[in-house]
Enzyme design. Sequence first.
Site, short mmCIF file in Angstrom:
data_model
loop_
_atom_site.label_atom_id
_atom_site.label_comp_id
_atom_site.label_asym_id
_atom_site.label_seq_id
_atom_site.Cartn_x
_atom_site.Cartn_y
_atom_site.Cartn_z
N ARG A 129 0.84 -1.20 0.00
CA ARG A 129 0.00 0.00 0.00
C ARG A 129 0.88 1.25 0.00
O ARG A 129 1.91 1.30 0.68
CB ARG A 129 -0.95 -0.01 1.20
CG ARG A 129 -1.87 -1.21 1.18
CD ARG A 129 -2.90 -1.17 2.29
NE ARG A 129 -3.85 -0.07 2.08
CZ ARG A 129 -4.82 0.22 2.94
NH1 ARG A 129 -4.95 -0.49 4.06
NH2 ARG A 129 -5.65 1.22 2.70
N GLN A 177 -5.56 10.16 3.07
CA GLN A 177 -4.94 9.98 4.40
C GLN A 177 -3.56 10.63 4.48
O GLN A 177 -3.10 10.95 5.56
CB GLN A 177 -4.85 8.50 4.74
CG GLN A 177 -6.20 7.87 5.03
CD GLN A 177 -6.11 6.37 5.27
OE1 GLN A 177 -5.06 5.75 5.06
NE2 GLN A 177 -7.21 5.76 5.70
N GLU A 323 -15.13 4.25 -0.26
CA GLU A 323 -15.27 3.08 0.60
C GLU A 323 -16.66 2.44 0.48
O GLU A 323 -16.85 1.29 0.88
CB GLU A 323 -15.00 3.46 2.05
CG GLU A 323 -16.01 4.43 2.65
CD GLU A 323 -15.51 5.01 3.96
OE1 GLU A 323 -16.26 4.96 4.94
OE2 GLU A 323 -14.37 5.52 3.99
#
Length: 437
Positions: A129, A177, A323
Amino acid sequence: MTATAAHWPAPTASGPIDATVTVPGSKSVTNRALVLAALAFEPGWLRRPLRSRDTVLMADALRALGVGIEEGVGPDGTGEAWRVIPAGLHGPAAVDVGNAGTVMRFLPPVAALADGPVRFDGDPRSHERPLHGVIDALRGLGARIDDDGRGALPLTVHGGGSLTGGPVEVDASSSSQFVSALLLSGPRFNQGVEVRHTGATLPSMPHIRMTVDMLRAAGAQVDTPEAGGEPNVWRVTPGALLGRDLVVEPDLSNAQPFLAAALITGGRVTIPDWPRQTTQPGDALREIFTAMGGSCELDERGLTLTGTGRVRGIDVDLGDVGELTPGIAAVAALADSESVLRGVAHLRLHETDRLAALTKEINGLGGDVTETADGLRIRPRPLQRGVFHTYDDHRLATAGAVLGLAVPGVEVENVATTAKTLPDFPELWQAMLGTES
């Protein structure tokens, strides 16, 4: 097909569902609140926190850095609450991030404020990631990080007890993020922080707004593009953060499969304590599921979604609420017309490549899903029994459960992965259906 210990037979609805489902607290709020409370100058309380794999990993990581987190009941003697007691951050320490994006991205800036080295590692998928945005930005702000040039885990942050801070550029196209991570610790940097996003796109803006709102509630001064500032620039002034008494909202994204159940079965599901104002991306479900054939009512009971038994296809940009894509894709596969889900190319870098996984698994049940450059095209077809693989992705698991409501014989592989953000999901699902687990 014989179920195994790793295959959960997804129950099929025998008729319209009529249930009230109390959803646990928000992961996104809980983990942001833990970071802010750890960086405050006084103790604080988190009421109704989510206890799941991701939040336990965050709490354990902060404990490893010296923060006190006591679990019990609230100051009034009722309800679960965590008391967070800030302390001097220190190493050497080891942080297990699991596969939690919030832990692997929010905590390296915190570790840069610690005195000593902090080693970060996690599940094998965590190594794949993207983390380069946080790593490069922290180096630009004065931190020393060893990652052997990978731009990913594992890595070591060599904390010096403080960080200079100041202006920094970051390409957060692959994850909002990256921005939130820098803003959350910004008040503790000597010069604060000015984060300038340089990429062409910025997914999941509601999560950045959540970060900003929570910073302001903790006493931080934050300038944002929405408040008349420069486009794609956020500034946090250095200063002390307050310890708060915070009640964590229900996780609205985790309400999705239950609301989808009402839509698909032509039933009714109520989610108590749905907030009237929120920055959670899950609030978009009200508009999306209405467009797909349901009706929503928000009152003192909470949010009630009522289905008609007809599910319509949808053409929607999910860039801000990516999401929600797995659950919407599952509903779309059961609709009466084609759907196009757009703006979610970044989902290829989430817990798994969610676009490839959804395509493979829905098609494995007889569906007709094709990937586009930035999303999915879903043409409904009659589905059949089979195993729905989850790739250790909690939202794939709940999507499989949604399909199982209408398709007999769906078996969800490793449904236990839902514990990442939604503990006891199988029990909640069975209770909604009124069946024994």
